[in-house]
Design a protein around this motif. Structure first.
Motif, PDB file in Angstrom:
ATOM      1  N   ILE A  47       0.785  -1.049   0.228  1.00  0.00           N
ATOM      2  CA  ILE A  47      -0.037   0.101  -0.129  1.00  0.00           C
ATOM      3  C   ILE A  47       0.944   1.189   0.010  1.00  0.00           C
ATOM      4  O   ILE A  47       0.746   2.295  -0.737  1.00  0.00           O
ATOM      5  CB  ILE A  47      -0.997  -0.187   1.229  1.00  0.00           C
ATOM      6  CG1 ILE A  47      -1.967  -1.155   0.853  1.00  0.00           C
ATOM      7  CG2 ILE A  47      -1.743   1.350   1.492  1.00  0.00           C
ATOM      8  CD1 ILE A  47      -2.774  -1.541   2.415  1.00  0.00           C
ATOM      9  N   THR A  48       2.048   1.125   0.873  1.00  0.00           N
ATOM     10  CA  THR A  48       2.691   2.408   0.876  1.00  0.00           C
ATOM     11  C   THR A  48       3.367   2.715  -0.606  1.00  0.00           C
ATOM     12  O   THR A  48       3.471   3.749  -0.875  1.00  0.00           O
ATOM     13  CB  THR A  48       3.877   2.297   1.977  1.00  0.00           C
ATOM     14  OG1 THR A  48       3.297   1.909   3.309  1.00  0.00           O
ATOM     15  CG2 THR A  48       4.689   3.341   1.903  1.00  0.00           C
ATOM     16  N   VAL A  49       3.981   1.474  -1.107  1.00  0.00           N
ATOM     17  CA  VAL A  49       4.572   1.949  -2.246  1.00  0.00           C
ATOM     18  C   VAL A  49       3.706   2.302  -3.420  1.00  0.00           C
ATOM     19  O   VAL A  49       3.867   3.165  -4.253  1.00  0.00           O
ATOM     20  CB  VAL A  49       5.166   0.419  -3.090  1.00  0.00           C
ATOM     21  CG1 VAL A  49       5.555   0.652  -4.507  1.00  0.00           C
ATOM     22  CG2 VAL A  49       6.437   0.037  -1.903  1.00  0.00           C
ATOM     23  N   GLY A  50       2.332   1.888  -3.486  1.00  0.00           N
ATOM     24  CA  GLY A  50       1.260   2.312  -4.329  1.00  0.00           C
ATOM     25  C   GLY A  50       0.991   3.622  -4.171  1.00  0.00           C
ATOM     26  O   GLY A  50       0.722   4.317  -5.103  1.00  0.00           O
ATOM     27  N   VAL A  51       1.022   4.197  -2.917  1.00  0.00           N
ATOM     28  CA  VAL A  51       0.538   5.670  -2.577  1.00  0.00           C
ATOM     29  C   VAL A  51       1.840   6.399  -2.918  1.00  0.00           C
ATOM     30  O   VAL A  51       1.709   7.583  -3.534  1.00  0.00           O
ATOM     31  CB  VAL A  51       0.459   6.002  -1.076  1.00  0.00           C
ATOM     32  CG1 VAL A  51       0.385   7.347  -0.645  1.00  0.00           C
ATOM     33  CG2 VAL A  51      -0.947   5.080  -0.621  1.00  0.00           C
ATOM     34  N   LEU A  57       1.282   9.449  -5.673  1.00  0.00           N
ATOM     35  CA  LEU A  57       1.800  10.746  -5.692  1.00  0.00           C
ATOM     36  C   LEU A  57       2.757  11.217  -6.672  1.00  0.00           C
ATOM     37  O   LEU A  57       2.831  12.192  -6.957  1.00  0.00           O
ATOM     38  CB  LEU A  57       2.433  10.898  -4.332  1.00  0.00           C
ATOM     39  CG  LEU A  57       1.455  11.061  -3.089  1.00  0.00           C
ATOM     40  CD1 LEU A  57       2.067  10.644  -1.841  1.00  0.00           C
ATOM     41  CD2 LEU A  57       0.389  12.028  -3.209  1.00  0.00           C
ATOM     42  N   ALA A  58       3.765  10.284  -7.123  1.00  0.00           N
ATOM     43  CA  ALA A  58       4.680  10.713  -8.119  1.00  0.00           C
ATOM     44  C   ALA A  58       3.940  10.939  -9.479  1.00  0.00           C
ATOM     45  O   ALA A  58       4.437  11.723 -10.267  1.00  0.00           O
ATOM     46  CB  ALA A  58       5.653   9.463  -8.183  1.00  0.00           C
ATOM     47  N   ILE A  59       3.083  10.181  -9.787  1.00  0.00           N
ATOM     48  CA  ILE A  59       2.134  10.423 -10.973  1.00  0.00           C
ATOM     49  C   ILE A  59       1.535  11.780 -10.907  1.00  0.00           C
ATOM     50  O   ILE A  59       1.549  12.372 -11.947  1.00  0.00           O
ATOM     51  CB  ILE A  59       1.436   9.239 -11.368  1.00  0.00           C
ATOM     52  CG1 ILE A  59       2.153   7.984 -11.633  1.00  0.00           C
ATOM     53  CG2 ILE A  59       0.358   9.565 -12.634  1.00  0.00           C
ATOM     54  CD1 ILE A  59       1.566   6.739 -11.883  1.00  0.00           C
ATOM     55  N   ILE A  60       0.955  11.870  -9.892  1.00  0.00           N
ATOM     56  CA  ILE A  60       0.085  13.255  -9.703  1.00  0.00           C
ATOM     57  C   ILE A  60       1.090  14.241  -9.661  1.00  0.00           C
ATOM     58  O   ILE A  60       0.891  15.366 -10.509  1.00  0.00           O
ATOM     59  CB  ILE A  60      -0.638  13.310  -8.541  1.00  0.00           C
ATOM     60  CG1 ILE A  60      -1.582  12.136  -8.446  1.00  0.00           C
ATOM     61  CG2 ILE A  60      -1.058  14.723  -8.291  1.00  0.00           C
ATOM     62  CD1 ILE A  60      -2.538  11.857  -7.121  1.00  0.00           C
ATOM     63  N   ALA A  61       2.359  14.275  -9.259  1.00  0.00           N
ATOM     64  CA  ALA A  61       3.093  15.196  -9.331  1.00  0.00           C
ATOM     65  C   ALA A  61       3.738  15.563 -10.594  1.00  0.00           C
ATOM     66  O   ALA A  61       4.073  16.578 -11.100  1.00  0.00           O
ATOM     67  CB  ALA A  61       4.398  14.945  -8.351  1.00  0.00           C
ATOM     68  N   ALA A  62       4.061  14.427 -11.286  1.00  0.00           N
ATOM     69  CA  ALA A  62       4.519  14.577 -12.725  1.00  0.00           C
ATOM     70  C   ALA A  62       3.523  15.188 -13.658  1.00  0.00           C
ATOM     71  O   ALA A  62       3.684  16.117 -14.610  1.00  0.00           O
ATOM     72  CB  ALA A  62       4.789  13.148 -13.254  1.00  0.00           C
ATOM     73  N   VAL A  63       2.219  14.890 -13.514  1.00  0.00           N
ATOM     74  CA  VAL A  63       1.131  15.374 -14.386  1.00  0.00           C
ATOM     75  C   VAL A  63       1.059  17.055 -14.067  1.00  0.00           C
ATOM     76  O   VAL A  63       0.847  18.019 -14.867  1.00  0.00           O
ATOM     77  CB  VAL A  63      -0.086  14.878 -13.961  1.00  0.00           C
ATOM     78  CG1 VAL A  63      -1.368  15.618 -14.528  1.00  0.00           C
ATOM     79  CG2 VAL A  63      -0.123  13.331 -14.634  1.00  0.00           C
ATOM     80  N   VAL A  64       1.209  17.363 -12.764  1.00  0.00           N
ATOM     81  CA  VAL A  64       0.848  18.643 -12.098  1.00  0.00           C
ATOM     82  C   VAL A  64       2.228  19.571 -12.961  1.00  0.00           C
ATOM     83  O   VAL A  64       1.943  20.697 -13.372  1.00  0.00           O
ATOM     84  CB  VAL A  64       0.773  18.806 -10.760  1.00  0.00           C
ATOM     85  CG1 VAL A  64       1.225  20.485 -10.356  1.00  0.00           C
ATOM     86  CG2 VAL A  64      -0.479  18.317 -10.291  1.00  0.00           C
ATOM     87  N   TYR A  65       3.358  19.007 -12.904  1.00  0.00           N
ATOM     88  CA  TYR A  65       4.483  19.660 -13.412  1.00  0.00           C
ATOM     89  C   TYR A  65       4.371  19.877 -14.709  1.00  0.00           C
ATOM     90  O   TYR A  65       4.742  21.073 -15.235  1.00  0.00           O
ATOM     91  CB  TYR A  65       5.773  18.754 -12.829  1.00  0.00           C
ATOM     92  CG  TYR A  65       7.058  19.298 -13.875  1.00  0.00           C
ATOM     93  CD1 TYR A  65       7.581  20.444 -13.221  1.00  0.00           C
ATOM     94  CD2 TYR A  65       7.385  18.567 -14.585  1.00  0.00           C
ATOM     95  CE1 TYR A  65       8.936  20.958 -13.848  1.00  0.00           C
ATOM     96  CE2 TYR A  65       8.562  19.211 -15.569  1.00  0.00           C
ATOM     97  CZ  TYR A  65       9.255  20.431 -14.677  1.00  0.00           C
ATOM     98  OH  TYR A  65      10.475  20.844 -15.451  1.00  0.00           O
ATOM     99  N   LEU A  66       3.995  18.884 -15.596  1.00  0.00           N
ATOM    100  CA  LEU A  66       3.754  19.005 -16.995  1.00  0.00           C
ATOM    101  C   LEU A  66       2.668  19.970 -17.387  1.00  0.00           C
ATOM    102  O   LEU A  66       2.674  20.562 -18.347  1.00  0.00           O
ATOM    103  CB  LEU A  66       3.658  17.563 -17.773  1.00  0.00           C
ATOM    104  CG  LEU A  66       4.623  16.680 -17.713  1.00  0.00           C
ATOM    105  CD1 LEU A  66       4.190  15.310 -18.203  1.00  0.00           C
ATOM    106  CD2 LEU A  66       5.811  17.189 -18.330  1.00  0.00           C
TER     107      LEU A  66
END
Length: 63
Positions: free
Chosen positions: A43-47, A51-60
């Motif tokens: 679960i921790t790895v999934g979260v 979060l990394a995917i969301i951060a990448a989308v926001v950055y782009l």
């Protein structure tokens, strides 16, 4: 030819014996802490990945 007029006679003691065997059956052991910790790790790895995917989308999107 089968005789469908007379149903088979059931033995009531057989049902009681089967029920007692079911009730006296040993219960499975509860889950150990190892499976809980591995589930927590997954679960921790999934979260973190989410979060990394969301951060990448926001950055782009801001770029």
């Amino acid at each position: 030819m089968a005789d469908y007029q007379n149903p088979p006679v059931e033995d009531p003691s057989a049902s009681t014996q089967m029920f007692r065997a079911f009730v006296d059956e040993p219960q499975p052991k509860p889950a150990t802490a190892v499976s809980e910790s591995s589930r927590t790790g997954v679960i921790t790895v999934g979260v973190i990945v989410a979060l990394a995917i969301i951060a990448a989308v926001v950055y782009l999107a801001v770029k």
